[in-house]
Design a protein around this motif. Structure first.
Motif, PDB file in Angstrom:
ATOM      1  N   GLY A  73      86.721  23.927  29.764  1.00  0.00           N
ATOM      2  CA  GLY A  73      87.180  22.697  29.141  1.00  0.00           C
ATOM      3  C   GLY A  73      88.682  22.513  29.244  1.00  0.00           C
ATOM      4  N   TYR A  74      89.193  21.571  28.485  1.00  0.00           N
ATOM      5  CA  TYR A  74      90.627  21.261  28.516  1.00  0.00           C
ATOM      6  C   TYR A  74      91.089  21.006  27.081  1.00  0.00           C
ATOM      7  CZ  TYR A  74      88.826  16.407  28.303  1.00  0.00           C
ATOM      8  OH  TYR A  74      88.166  15.240  27.950  1.00  0.00           O
ATOM      9  N   PRO A  75      92.384  21.098  26.786  1.00  0.00           N
ATOM     10  CA  PRO A  75      93.529  21.173  27.721  1.00  0.00           C
ATOM     11  C   PRO A  75      93.963  22.594  28.089  1.00  0.00           C
ATOM     12  CG  PRO A  75      94.338  20.806  25.504  1.00  0.00           C
ATOM     13  CD  PRO A  75      92.843  20.801  25.402  1.00  0.00           C
ATOM     14  N   ASP A  76      93.492  23.618  27.344  1.00  0.00           N
ATOM     15  CA  ASP A  76      94.018  24.967  27.537  1.00  0.00           C
ATOM     16  C   ASP A  76      93.030  25.955  28.132  1.00  0.00           C
ATOM     17  OD1 ASP A  76      96.505  24.231  26.375  1.00  0.00           O
ATOM     18  OD2 ASP A  76      95.621  24.430  24.374  1.00  0.00           O
ATOM     19  N   GLY A  77      91.816  25.510  28.415  1.00  0.00           N
ATOM     20  CA  GLY A  77      90.831  26.392  29.018  1.00  0.00           C
ATOM     21  C   GLY A  77      90.437  27.560  28.130  1.00  0.00           C
ATOM     22  N   LEU A  78      90.430  27.369  26.820  1.00  0.00           N
ATOM     23  CA  LEU A  78      90.029  28.443  25.909  1.00  0.00           C
ATOM     24  C   LEU A  78      88.537  28.724  26.055  1.00  0.00           C
ATOM     25  CD1 LEU A  78      91.972  27.508  22.635  1.00  0.00           C
ATOM     26  CD2 LEU A  78      92.695  28.973  24.539  1.00  0.00           C
ATOM     27  N   GLU A  79      88.144  29.940  25.651  1.00  0.00           N
ATOM     28  CA  GLU A  79      86.764  30.370  25.860  1.00  0.00           C
ATOM     29  C   GLU A  79      86.214  31.003  24.592  1.00  0.00           C
ATOM     30  OE1 GLU A  79      84.278  33.365  28.897  1.00  0.00           O
ATOM     31  OE2 GLU A  79      86.442  33.059  29.105  1.00  0.00           O
ATOM     32  N   GLY A  80      84.924  30.780  24.325  1.00  0.00           N
ATOM     33  CA  GLY A  80      84.219  31.456  23.241  1.00  0.00           C
ATOM     34  C   GLY A  80      84.878  31.294  21.886  1.00  0.00           C
ATOM     35  N   ASP A  81      85.010  32.428  21.183  1.00  0.00           N
ATOM     36  CA  ASP A  81      85.552  32.398  19.825  1.00  0.00           C
ATOM     37  C   ASP A  81      87.048  32.144  19.774  1.00  0.00           C
ATOM     38  OD1 ASP A  81      83.034  32.851  18.846  1.00  0.00           O
ATOM     39  OD2 ASP A  81      83.290  35.010  18.565  1.00  0.00           O
ATOM     40  N   LEU A  82      87.707  32.099  20.926  1.00  0.00           N
ATOM     41  CA  LEU A  82      89.123  31.727  20.945  1.00  0.00           C
ATOM     42  C   LEU A  82      89.305  30.247  20.632  1.00  0.00           C
ATOM     43  CD1 LEU A  82      90.425  33.710  24.069  1.00  0.00           C
ATOM     44  CD2 LEU A  82      90.705  34.297  21.647  1.00  0.00           C
ATOM     45  N   ILE A  83      88.246  29.475  20.823  1.00  0.00           N
ATOM     46  CA  ILE A  83      88.270  28.053  20.463  1.00  0.00           C
ATOM     47  C   ILE A  83      88.082  27.950  18.947  1.00  0.00           C
ATOM     48  CG2 ILE A  83      87.214  25.798  20.843  1.00  0.00           C
ATOM     49  CD1 ILE A  83      85.959  27.000  23.412  1.00  0.00           C
ATOM     50  N   PRO A  84      88.926  27.232  18.238  1.00  0.00           N
ATOM     51  CA  PRO A  84      88.729  27.089  16.786  1.00  0.00           C
ATOM     52  C   PRO A  84      87.316  26.601  16.475  1.00  0.00           C
ATOM     53  CG  PRO A  84      90.829  26.143  17.437  1.00  0.00           C
ATOM     54  CD  PRO A  84      90.111  26.483  18.716  1.00  0.00           C
ATOM     55  N   VAL A  85      86.717  27.186  15.442  1.00  0.00           N
ATOM     56  CA  VAL A  85      85.337  26.835  15.120  1.00  0.00           C
ATOM     57  C   VAL A  85      85.219  25.341  14.797  1.00  0.00           C
ATOM     58  CG1 VAL A  85      85.591  27.425  12.655  1.00  0.00           C
ATOM     59  CG2 VAL A  85      83.324  27.456  13.727  1.00  0.00           C
ATOM     60  N   GLY A  86      86.244  24.775  14.197  1.00  0.00           N
ATOM     61  CA  GLY A  86      86.211  23.340  13.919  1.00  0.00           C
ATOM     62  C   GLY A  86      86.117  22.518  15.185  1.00  0.00           C
ATOM     63  N   SER A  87      86.817  22.946  16.229  1.00  0.00           N
ATOM     64  CA  SER A  87      86.772  22.238  17.513  1.00  0.00           C
ATOM     65  C   SER A  87      85.389  22.344  18.136  1.00  0.00           C
ATOM     66  CB  SER A  87      87.820  22.823  18.464  1.00  0.00           C
ATOM     67  OG  SER A  87      89.113  22.741  17.924  1.00  0.00           O
ATOM     68  N   ARG A  88      84.774  23.508  18.020  1.00  0.00           N
ATOM     69  CA  ARG A  88      83.421  23.687  18.568  1.00  0.00           C
ATOM     70  C   ARG A  88      82.422  22.793  17.836  1.00  0.00           C
ATOM     71  NH1 ARG A  88      82.746  29.718  17.532  1.00  0.00           N
ATOM     72  NH2 ARG A  88      84.930  29.872  16.912  1.00  0.00           N
ATOM     73  N   ILE A  89      82.619  22.649  16.541  1.00  0.00           N
ATOM     74  CA  ILE A  89      81.733  21.784  15.739  1.00  0.00           C
ATOM     75  C   ILE A  89      81.937  20.319  16.107  1.00  0.00           C
ATOM     76  CG2 ILE A  89      81.370  20.919  13.398  1.00  0.00           C
ATOM     77  CD1 ILE A  89      81.843  23.811  12.419  1.00  0.00           C
ATOM     78  N   VAL A  90      83.182  19.887  16.198  1.00  0.00           N
ATOM     79  CA  VAL A  90      83.475  18.487  16.523  1.00  0.00           C
ATOM     80  C   VAL A  90      82.937  18.138  17.908  1.00  0.00           C
ATOM     81  CG1 VAL A  90      85.319  16.814  16.986  1.00  0.00           C
ATOM     82  CG2 VAL A  90      85.465  18.318  14.987  1.00  0.00           C
ATOM     83  N   LEU A  91      83.040  19.066  18.863  1.00  0.00           N
ATOM     84  CA  LEU A  91      82.529  18.817  20.215  1.00  0.00           C
ATOM     85  C   LEU A  91      81.035  18.534  20.182  1.00  0.00           C
ATOM     86  CD1 LEU A  91      82.956  18.777  23.305  1.00  0.00           C
ATOM     87  CD2 LEU A  91      82.501  21.243  23.295  1.00  0.00           C
ATOM     88  N   VAL A  92      80.274  19.350  19.459  1.00  0.00           N
ATOM     89  CA  VAL A  92      78.824  19.156  19.375  1.00  0.00           C
ATOM     90  C   VAL A  92      78.498  17.849  18.649  1.00  0.00           C
ATOM     91  CG1 VAL A  92      76.697  20.065  18.358  1.00  0.00           C
ATOM     92  CG2 VAL A  92      78.273  21.611  19.542  1.00  0.00           C
ATOM     93  N   ALA A  93      79.192  17.586  17.528  1.00  0.00           N
ATOM     94  CA  ALA A  93      78.948  16.355  16.777  1.00  0.00           C
ATOM     95  C   ALA A  93      79.276  15.129  17.623  1.00  0.00           C
ATOM     96  CB  ALA A  93      79.779  16.355  15.492  1.00  0.00           C
ATOM     97  N   ASP A  94      80.382  15.190  18.344  1.00  0.00           N
ATOM     98  CA  ASP A  94      80.812  14.097  19.210  1.00  0.00           C
ATOM     99  C   ASP A  94      79.775  13.838  20.299  1.00  0.00           C
ATOM    100  OD1 ASP A  94      82.381  12.172  20.459  1.00  0.00           O
ATOM    101  OD2 ASP A  94      83.617  13.634  21.522  1.00  0.00           O
ATOM    102  N   ALA A  95      79.317  14.908  20.941  1.00  0.00           N
ATOM    103  CA  ALA A  95      78.341  14.772  22.027  1.00  0.00           C
ATOM    104  C   ALA A  95      77.007  14.225  21.513  1.00  0.00           C
ATOM    105  CB  ALA A  95      78.131  16.125  22.697  1.00  0.00           C
ATOM    106  N   PHE A  96      76.539  14.762  20.383  1.00  0.00           N
ATOM    107  CA  PHE A  96      75.255  14.309  19.832  1.00  0.00           C
ATOM    108  C   PHE A  96      75.316  12.827  19.495  1.00  0.00           C
ATOM    109  CE2 PHE A  96      72.397  13.465  16.258  1.00  0.00           C
ATOM    110  CZ  PHE A  96      71.195  13.958  16.760  1.00  0.00           C
ATOM    111  N   ASN A  97      76.404  12.407  18.859  1.00  0.00           N
ATOM    112  CA  ASN A  97      76.534  10.997  18.496  1.00  0.00           C
ATOM    113  C   ASN A  97      76.659  10.105  19.725  1.00  0.00           C
ATOM    114  OD1 ASN A  97      78.743   8.637  17.519  1.00  0.00           O
ATOM    115  ND2 ASN A  97      76.969   8.944  16.198  1.00  0.00           N
ATOM    116  N   ALA A  98      77.393  10.595  20.743  1.00  0.00           N
ATOM    117  CA  ALA A  98      77.550   9.810  21.972  1.00  0.00           C
ATOM    118  C   ALA A  98      76.202   9.601  22.668  1.00  0.00           C
ATOM    119  CB  ALA A  98      78.524  10.513  22.913  1.00  0.00           C
ATOM    120  N   ILE A  99      75.385  10.656  22.701  1.00  0.00           N
ATOM    121  CA  ILE A  99      74.087  10.567  23.372  1.00  0.00           C
ATOM    122  C   ILE A  99      73.146   9.620  22.636  1.00  0.00           C
ATOM    123  CG2 ILE A  99      72.032  11.875  24.069  1.00  0.00           C
ATOM    124  CD1 ILE A  99      73.891  14.308  24.432  1.00  0.00           C
TER     125      ILE A  99
END
Length: 408
Positions: free
Chosen positions: A340-366
């Motif tokens: 992903g972007y902008p920093d190419g973070l991986e796994g648990d290095l990504i803030p858990v809030g960001s991981r949650i927002v990504l899933v919520a954003d994708a689900f709502n978009a779909i």
């Protein structure tokens, strides 16, 4: 129990108890004392303090318990129901069905207290003739029922853990109901002893309580205005995109449910709520031509689009109330496998809030209509998310979404 069924049940009880109280009053007649108690529902309903993360309190218990001691039970039922409806419709600007839901929440504890005392005393309740110990027992039942019903409502409607509710808003709700109920018992005894002087003291007490509680109402109103303002900004951003204008609000609601399903602390849930509302605010720095382009973006346009999380974080960082959520916004397009972007973070290095927002954003978009396709079903959205679990999305967050998708 589903959200709709629970809300409907509360609304049905609230409406039914109010109809019963009106019918009982019509049959028995209305005394001047009853009119005064009902009139006092207006000032106690005005002072509405919304609690975090859920629930609210008013000054209604002081009039409800006073009515329970001085008047027939149906008067306290009417006061509880009317104060909730007045508070909801006139002051909180909510639909009548929502206000009836609050009426159910306010009246059920009173009904339980009356029923409990009837069982203990083996006769229809006459609270005015009950001993002080019996009145305190009724108050205890009322407070416990009020808090536990609030906890159940928060659990069913908002996904808030019961222990979490009881440790914060539940404690405040219980303390408020207990304090006001004790004041009510004292005022009731004063009224029984001195007659009209006691009713005058009741009015003065409510005026004093309104003055004492007003700072808490102001803080509550300021918090509500903050989230309303953030939602307005987010809606303006959404209208720049191809959404319907409520994407941020809906994605935020999903993100909050996910965070609570994953049992994150409420302060973290609040940050995630803010981040989800404002996750696309950085698009103000991206050309509308790029955002609304119906075809595939070229590399330069894609680079510009991928800057929006960084721009969003930079907008939020200097604002004290938003700074804690800025990191979540910056990384809400990071992928679990590091692509992903902008920093190419991986796994648990990504803030858990960001991981949650990504899933919520994708689900709502779909599941939202777009100019180039119709909305897809929840089951189809879950299939897409599960196919990309461990790649784009955090498997734990996807699993959490699957467990709550039925109530979204």
């Amino acid at each position: 129990m589903g959200k709709r069924y629970f809300s409907f049940a509360l609304s049905l009880v609230g409406g039914a108890v109010l109809v019963y109280a009106i019918g009982a009053a019509a049959l028995a007649g209305v005394a001047s004392r009853d009119i005064l108690l009902l009139a006092l529902a207006f000032p106690v309903a005005w002072l509405r303090v919304n609690l975090e993360p859920a629930g609210h309190l008013t000054l209604a218990p002081v009039v409800v318990i006073t009515a329970l001691v001085l008047a027939p039970p149906y008067v306290s039922f009417a006061v509880a129901a009317m104060s909730a409806i007045i508070s909801g419709v006139l002051f909180a600007r909510m639909p009548l069905i929502r206000a009836l839901e609050d009426a159910g929440e306010e009246t059920i504890p009173v009904v339980i207290a009356v029923a409990t005392m009837s069982v203990f005393l083996h006769s229809p309740v006459q609270f005015g003739r009950a001993t002080l110990e019996q009145q305190f027992l009724a108050v205890l039942v009322y407070v416990l029922a009020r808090v536990m019903l609030g906890a159940l409502k928060a659990r069913v409607l908002d996904g808030i853990d019961i222990k979490t509710f009881l440790s914060s808003p539940g404690r405040i709700l219980g303390a408020n109901a207990t304090l006001l109920s004790i004041i009510a018992l004292g005022l009731s005894r004063l009224t029984n002893t001195y007659g009209s002087t006691g009713y005058f003291a009741l009015i003065l007490a409510i005026v004093a309580l309104v003055e004492s509680y007003q700072p808490f109402k102001l803080l509550s109103d300021q918090r509500d205005v903050l989230f309303a303002s953030l939602s307005m900004v987010a809606q303006a951003i959404d209208l720049k995109d191809a959404y319907t204008g409520k994407h941020a609000r809906d994605a935020s609601a999903i993100a909050v449910r996910l965070a609570r399903c994953l049992r994150l602390p409420e302060p973290d849930v609040r940050k995630i709520r803010i981040a989800a509302i404002l996750h696309d605010i950085g698009k103000v720095g991206v050309s509308g031509r790029i955002i609304r382009k119906p075809s595939t973006l070229d590399p330069a346009e894609m680079d510009a689009m991928r800057q929006h999380p960084v721009i969003g974080a930079e907008i939020m960082q200097p604002v004290e109330l938003l700074a804690d959520a800025a990191e979540i916004v910056r990384h809400h397009h990071e992928h679990y496998n590091g692509t992903g972007y902008p920093d190419g973070l991986e796994g648990d290095l990504i803030p858990v809030g960001s991981r949650i927002v990504l899933v919520a954003d994708a689900f709502n978009a779909i599941t939202t209509d777009r100019p180039y396709r119709k909305a897809r079903s929840k089951s189809e959205a879950m299939r897409v998310l599960k196919e990309n679990s461990g790649k784009q999305f955090d498997p734990k967050v996807v699993a959490a979404l699957e467990s709550i998708v039925a109530v979204l």
